[in-house]
Design an enzyme around this catalytic site. Structure first.
Site, PDB file in Angstrom:
ATOM      1  N   LYS A  25       0.813  -1.230   0.000  1.00  0.00           N
ATOM      2  CA  LYS A  25       0.000   0.000   0.000  1.00  0.00           C
ATOM      3  C   LYS A  25       0.842   1.274   0.000  1.00  0.00           C
ATOM      4  CE  LYS A  25      -4.174  -1.796   2.206  1.00  0.00           C
ATOM      5  NZ  LYS A  25      -5.212  -1.564   3.207  1.00  0.00           N
TER       6      LYS A  25
ATOM      7  N   ASP B  96      -9.871   2.803   1.534  1.00  0.00           N
ATOM      8  CA  ASP B  96     -10.013   2.412   2.948  1.00  0.00           C
ATOM      9  C   ASP B  96     -10.597   3.582   3.738  1.00  0.00           C
ATOM     10  OD1 ASP B  96      -9.035  -0.195   2.808  1.00  0.00           O
ATOM     11  OD2 ASP B  96      -6.952   0.434   3.121  1.00  0.00           O
TER      12      ASP B  96
END
Ligand code: NAP
Length: 267
Positions: free
Chosen positions: A65, A100
């Site tokens: 990420k 997210d």
């Protein structure tokens, strides 16, 4: 066929293929969602290769990420968070996004939680905690971040507007007047443990735990025992996928079908 997928290592237990494929089925799309496990040294080649092959979109998970930000053009939110979990190939250069953060916010909004003006306590300052801190702050909440390693919470709080950083020992004071509590630690995952003392929970709190294995964590059970509103970790997982689907396709996602597919796996 439109190809989407997930880059991570490992990805074998990911629920993302089921959630996304439920959406493709619901809309009768000629599309598939595959999982890919490149070596860390091959991340740039994997993203460039996906672009060259005409892959429409990729999700990105651990351990990529943060590293993926070097190989995409970041949107403003992903740039502030410093992590990417969604890559969109619809353009000259792959763009990187952080659903997210969007997923956490939409999970709370789905449960009619008002974040604007709310006093929120966020436990955890790791990768997910970082994304959620920005999401809560952007939505207008005051964000009191408590973390086992206090310095990490304090450092994060210097980057996030309307945030303060604390150690876990401050939780009792912080929760007294709070309306929202989010657990973004891994405590409770595959164990019957909670990062928050049960006696600090109260009926005026909405408690979201982002741990989703198990779904009914000790924290959520303690919260329910004290008549707090509870939101399990499946909701953030669902809405990060919903936001990725909507970015890639430009269509409103079939949320119920995606949720049914997810719940069939985790409940
Ligand atoms: P991470 O970057 O490794 O961060 C872990 C966090 O947990 C840190 O704040 C760490 O504190 C804290 N922690 C770990 N063990 C602890 C303990 N024994 N006591 C107190 N605090 C402890 O992990 P992450 O990527 O943020 O993920 C955190 C959790 O969120 C995982 O369970 C993951 O599965 C879940 N998650 C769920 C979703 C969803 O969509 N529902 C999305 C992303 C992540 P220190 O800083 O002190 O080490």
């Amino acid at each position: 066929m439109q190809v989407y997928g997930l880059l991570g290592n490992p990805v074998g237990h990911s629920l993302s293929p089921r959630i996304h494929q439920a959406a493709y089925r619901e809309f009768g799309m000629d599309a598939c969602y595959a999982t890919f496990e490149p070596e860390p040294a091959d991340l740039e080649a994997a993203i460039e290769g996906a672009r060259a092959l005409g892959i429409r979109g990729l999700n990105v998970t651990i351990p990529f990420k943060r590293d993926a930000i070097s190989f995409v053009e970041l949107d403003e939110l992903a740039d502030r968070i410093g992590a990417v979990n969604t890559i969109d190939f619809d353009g000259d250069r792959p763009t990187g996004h952080n659903t997210d953060a969007i997923g956490a916010r939409r999970a709370l909004e789905h449960h009619d939680v008002t974040l604007d003006g709310a006093r929120a306590v966020l436990v955890g300052a790791g990768g997910a905690g970082r994304a959620i801190a920005f999401a809560l702050s952007d939505a207008g909440a005051t964000v009191n971040i408590a973390n086992r390693t206090e310095s990490r919470a304090r450092n994060l709080a210097t980057e996030v507007p309307n945030a303060t950083g604390h150690g876990l020992s401050d939780l009792t004071d912080l929760l007294t007047n709070a309306e929202v509590l989010v657990n973004a630690t891994s405590v409770g995952m595959d164990e019957d443990d909670s990062p928050v003392p049960a006696e600090t929970l109260h009926r005026d709190l909405t408690v979201m735990d982002i741990v989703y294995h198990p779904l009914r964590t000790r924290l959520l059970r303690d919260a329910a025992d004290r008549d707090a509103t509870t939101i399990d970790g499946g909701w953030m997982l669902l809405y990060q996928a919903v936001a990725a689907f909507e970015r890639w396709t430009g269509q409103e996602a079939p949320v119920d079908a995606m949720n049914d597919a997810l719940r069939a796996e985790i409940e």
